[in-house]
Design a protein around this motif. Sequence first.
Motif, mmCIF file in Angstrom:
data_model
loop_
_atom_site.group_PDB
_atom_site.id
_atom_site.type_symbol
_atom_site.label_atom_id
_atom_site.label_comp_id
_atom_site.label_asym_id
_atom_site.label_seq_id
_atom_site.Cartn_x
_atom_site.Cartn_y
_atom_site.Cartn_z
ATOM 1 N N SER A 7 0.829 -1.197 0.000
ATOM 2 C CA SER A 7 0.000 0.000 0.000
ATOM 3 C C SER A 7 0.869 1.255 0.000
ATOM 4 O O SER A 7 0.589 2.214 -0.728
ATOM 5 N N LEU A 8 1.922 1.262 0.808
ATOM 6 C CA LEU A 8 2.827 2.398 0.858
ATOM 7 C C LEU A 8 3.547 2.569 -0.472
ATOM 8 O O LEU A 8 3.685 3.694 -0.973
ATOM 9 N N THR A 9 3.966 1.475 -1.073
ATOM 10 C CA THR A 9 4.645 1.542 -2.371
ATOM 11 C C THR A 9 3.717 2.113 -3.436
ATOM 12 O O THR A 9 4.114 2.977 -4.211
ATOM 13 N N LYS A 10 2.476 1.652 -3.462
ATOM 14 C CA LYS A 10 1.511 2.176 -4.427
ATOM 15 C C LYS A 10 1.270 3.670 -4.209
ATOM 16 O O LYS A 10 1.174 4.441 -5.166
ATOM 17 N N GLU A 11 1.182 4.072 -2.954
ATOM 18 C CA GLU A 11 0.969 5.481 -2.646
ATOM 19 C C GLU A 11 2.153 6.336 -3.098
ATOM 20 O O GLU A 11 1.976 7.417 -3.662
ATOM 21 N N LEU A 12 3.374 5.848 -2.875
ATOM 22 C CA LEU A 12 4.558 6.596 -3.291
ATOM 23 C C LEU A 12 4.665 6.683 -4.813
ATOM 24 O O LEU A 12 5.020 7.729 -5.352
ATOM 25 N N VAL A 13 4.354 5.592 -5.508
ATOM 26 C CA VAL A 13 4.397 5.595 -6.968
ATOM 27 C C VAL A 13 3.346 6.552 -7.526
ATOM 28 O O VAL A 13 3.615 7.327 -8.442
ATOM 29 N N THR A 14 2.153 6.518 -6.955
ATOM 30 C CA THR A 14 1.092 7.417 -7.399
ATOM 31 C C THR A 14 1.473 8.878 -7.165
ATOM 32 O O THR A 14 1.291 9.721 -8.037
ATOM 33 N N THR A 15 2.012 9.162 -5.992
ATOM 34 C CA THR A 15 2.443 10.522 -5.684
ATOM 35 C C THR A 15 3.547 10.971 -6.634
ATOM 36 O O THR A 15 3.523 12.102 -7.136
#
Length: 141
Positions: A7-15
Amino acid sequence: MEKSKDSLTKELVTTGALLTAFAPLERVKNLMQNQNAIIKLGRLSKPYNGICDCFATTIRHEGFFSLWRGNTAYLIAHLSVQSRKDIEWSRVGFVSFAAPQLLFYPFLYAGTRLSTDVKKTISYTVGNRQFNGVMMSSEKP
């Protein structure tokens, strides 16, 4: 509640993707806000006549990909701070939040300096920027 690693990885990639997508707007905003200082430095011959003129002038004199100038420094700073949002607010939590803020503020500053560094539009010569990257300056003071 602790976030999962995925979830954190997806959030960082999206950001990161969003910051990269909006980088041209950020650069034009910085150029418009700092145009008087850029004129005083002799790097711009006249003020921009608006956002469209700023986009057009930047692309004409520096190329399309120059709209992303300074984006890497912004990404480093924002993603580093973004990954620290879920900490607990205690003494240790405050220190672990404040340290990245102090460490990555220079990247925000460097990103702003890079994004407002325009080629000298008065002489139309190629390759005379003030800064080459986060760590290097091409001109002597």
